[in-house]
Write an enzyme that holds these catalytic residues in place. Structure first.
Site, PDB file in Angstrom:
ATOM      1  N   GLU A 114      -9.059 -13.756  -1.370  1.00 26.79           N
ATOM      2  CA  GLU A 114      -8.282 -14.041  -0.153  1.00 26.79           C
ATOM      3  C   GLU A 114      -8.983 -15.105   0.688  1.00 26.79           C
ATOM      4  O   GLU A 114     -10.184 -15.013   0.966  1.00 26.79           O
ATOM      5  CB  GLU A 114      -8.115 -12.755   0.660  1.00 26.79           C
ATOM      6  N   ASP A 162      -0.823 -12.579   2.033  1.00 28.39           N
ATOM      7  CA  ASP A 162      -1.412 -11.543   2.900  1.00 28.39           C
ATOM      8  C   ASP A 162      -1.564 -12.180   4.284  1.00 28.39           C
ATOM      9  O   ASP A 162      -2.659 -12.524   4.716  1.00 28.39           O
ATOM     10  CB  ASP A 162      -2.759 -11.076   2.328  1.00 28.39           C
ATOM     11  N   ASP A 180       2.295   1.941   3.344  1.00 26.23           N
ATOM     12  CA  ASP A 180       3.250   0.989   3.958  1.00 26.23           C
ATOM     13  C   ASP A 180       4.675   1.457   3.724  1.00 26.23           C
ATOM     14  O   ASP A 180       5.545   1.243   4.560  1.00 26.23           O
ATOM     15  CB  ASP A 180       3.187  -0.409   3.312  1.00 26.23           C
ATOM     16  N   HIS A 193       0.881  -1.170   0.000  1.00 30.93           N
ATOM     17  CA  HIS A 193       0.000   0.000   0.000  1.00 30.93           C
ATOM     18  C   HIS A 193       0.919   1.221   0.000  1.00 30.93           C
ATOM     19  O   HIS A 193       1.992   1.180   0.612  1.00 30.93           O
ATOM     20  CB  HIS A 193      -0.831   0.107   1.276  1.00 30.93           C
ATOM     21  N   ASP A 229      -5.427 -13.754   9.370  1.00 33.08           N
ATOM     22  CA  ASP A 229      -4.328 -13.659   8.395  1.00 33.08           C
ATOM     23  C   ASP A 229      -3.134 -14.540   8.738  1.00 33.08           C
ATOM     24  O   ASP A 229      -1.991 -14.075   8.804  1.00 33.08           O
ATOM     25  CB  ASP A 229      -3.842 -12.194   8.278  1.00 33.08           C
ATOM     26  N   ASP A 266     -10.442 -12.029  10.965  1.00 34.51           N
ATOM     27  CA  ASP A 266      -9.433 -12.062   9.903  1.00 34.51           C
ATOM     28  C   ASP A 266      -8.044 -12.192  10.524  1.00 34.51           C
ATOM     29  O   ASP A 266      -7.327 -11.210  10.680  1.00 34.51           O
ATOM     30  CB  ASP A 266      -9.567 -10.764   9.084  1.00 34.51           C
TER      31      ASP A 266
END
Ligand code: XUL
Ligand code: CO
Length: 438
Positions: free
Chosen positions: A268, A339, A104, A101, A309, A307
């Site tokens: 995802e 991710d 980031d 991003h 991840d 989430d």
């Protein structure tokens, strides 16, 4: 200067019998499966946000990750140093791609002009490191959710100025993705959704979201960016009702607003499960529309249900992913982006290696298993047989549009009843899949 002294050279492929935790047992980049190298099948990518910005913070406490290179500032100098860290990590790991991003990689300034200038300074270094290592950008994206201006969403904000800000931000993110040779660009919904309908004009918000995407398509053409646009569905979190709920909702949205030629989906795993679907369902739905573009590989903790991840290690999951991906002939220009983040308890830098190695190996093993299943054609034959009644006779006539309700009634009146069904053989098929799982 090395930031990862515990890993002295590139992670090597040592084969399935290796007991070295810092080696690949299945991911062998040059190995050819179904006519393509593993490197090209996966196009593995490291997520900048989790791997280089995640410190392990959670709602109950701050991050406790040990990252010796961090100086505690959010300066451009730190951002530039972090780029060097990131590329050393990715070079040693052997992932050909990364994703980020805008926020980031570089800190926000006090206004958009300053923010963009910060970004330009860091992009210069990203470009340098890409050239030095050959590592490429799988996709860029814009963070349209962290800053408080996006409290009500970005493109779906009730405040038109916020829409304008988001447009300006995506314009810049597209430019830098283009400049870095990015092969895709991702739109994840962020705060595009709502919590309460008492204060929400849902129709107007969705119209605005579509307008936003049309503007992005226009700008993409204007700057000659040839990368694939991707939308990443997610059903909840942060809002109760995220507009890009799942593959089906996104495909319907894109078709409704005349956008389906310009976008594919980035699916995802943990978002699929939050939507009450399996990853295989989400992949299949996108793929059957010719719209499966890329994947964000991770997994959730089904006991927790948010989430989380986590890195993927489940071979059923990776096998199912690879069955769909092989079935459509691959993901390129998309890829497999992790991710995923290490657990808060896994706070040492070397854990970042263990996590990615495990994910890459799980996918490589899934690929080999899926290829064996496909080579022997078990599932294909069963499915073909199950639908055989559509290949000739009345089934073929229905599919060809040759008969209507009246003809179908005559057909059944003449026969008296439908032909008997055959068993679905689910348990037998699950047993067969287990036979390949090694
Ligand atoms: C959020 C998520 C994002 C997108 C990119 O759940 O998956 O990190 O992948 O914005
Ligand atoms: Co994601």
């Amino acid at each position: 200067m090395t930031y990862f002294p515990e890993v002295s050279t590139k992670i090597a492929y040592e084969g399935p019998d290796s007991k070295n935790p810092l080696a690949f047992r299945h991911y062998n980049p040059d190995e050819v499966v179904e006519g393509k190298t593993m490197r090209d099948h996966f196009r593995f990518s490291v997520a900048y946000w989790h791997t280089f910005r995640g410190m392990g913070g959670d709602p109950f406490g701050p991050g406790c990750a040990v990252r010796p290179w961090e100086d505690g500032t959010d300066s451009v100098e730190m951002a530039i140093k972090r780029v060097r860290v990131a590329f050393e990590f990715m070079e040693k790991l052997g992932t050909p791609y990364y994703c980020f991003h805008d926020r980031d990689v570089a800190p926000e300034g006090s206004n958009l002009r300053e923010t963009n200038a910060n970004l330009d300074r860091v992009v210069k270094v990203l470009k340098e490191e890409q050239a030095r290592t050959g590592i490429k950008l799988l996709w860029g994206t814009a963070n349209l959710f962290s800053n408080k201006r996006f409290v009500h969403g970005a493109a779906t904000s009730p405040n038109a100025d916020v829409f304008a800000y988001a447009a300006a931000q995506v314009k810049k993110a597209l430019e830098i993705t283009h400049e870095l040779g990015g092969e895709n660009y991702v739109f994840w919904g962020g705060r595009e959704g709502y919590v309460n309908l008492y204060n929400t004009d849902m129709k107007r918000e969705l119209d605005h979201l579509a307008r936003f995407f049309h503007l992005a398509v226009d700008y993409k053409k204007q700057i000659g960016f040839k990368g694939q646009f991707l939308i990443e569905p997610k059903p909840k979190e942060p809002t109760t009702h995220q507009y890009d709920f799942d593959s089906a909702a996104v495909v319907a949205f894109l078709k409704t607003y005349g956008l389906s030629d310009h976008f594919k989906l980035n699916i995802e795993t943990n978002h699929a499960t939050l939507a009450g679907h399996t990853m295989m369902h989400e992949l299949t739905y996108a793929s059957m529309h010719g719209m499966l573009g890329s994947i964000d590989a991770n997994r959730g903790d089904l006991l927790l249900g948010w989430d989380t991840d986590q890195f993927p290690t489940d071979l059923y999951l990776t096998t199912q992913c690879m069955l769909v991906i092989l079935g459509q002939g691959g993901l390129a220009p998309g890829g497999v982006n992790f991710d995923a983040k290490v657990r808060r308890e896994s706070f040492e830098p070397v854990d970042l290696f263990h996590a990615h190695i495990g994910g890459m190996d799980a996918f490589a093993q899934g690929l080999k298993i899926a290829a064996r299943i496909r080579a022997e054609g078990v599932l294909r034959d069963v499915v073909k047989q199950r639908y055989a009644s559509w290949d000739s006779g009345i089934g073929a006539d229905i599919e060809a549009g040759k008969v209507g309700f009246a003809e179908l009634e005559s057909y059944i009146l003449a026969r008296g009843d439908a032909a008997p069904n055959t068993s679905g053989r689910q348990e037998m098929l699950e047993n067969i899949i287990n036979r390949y799982l090694r």
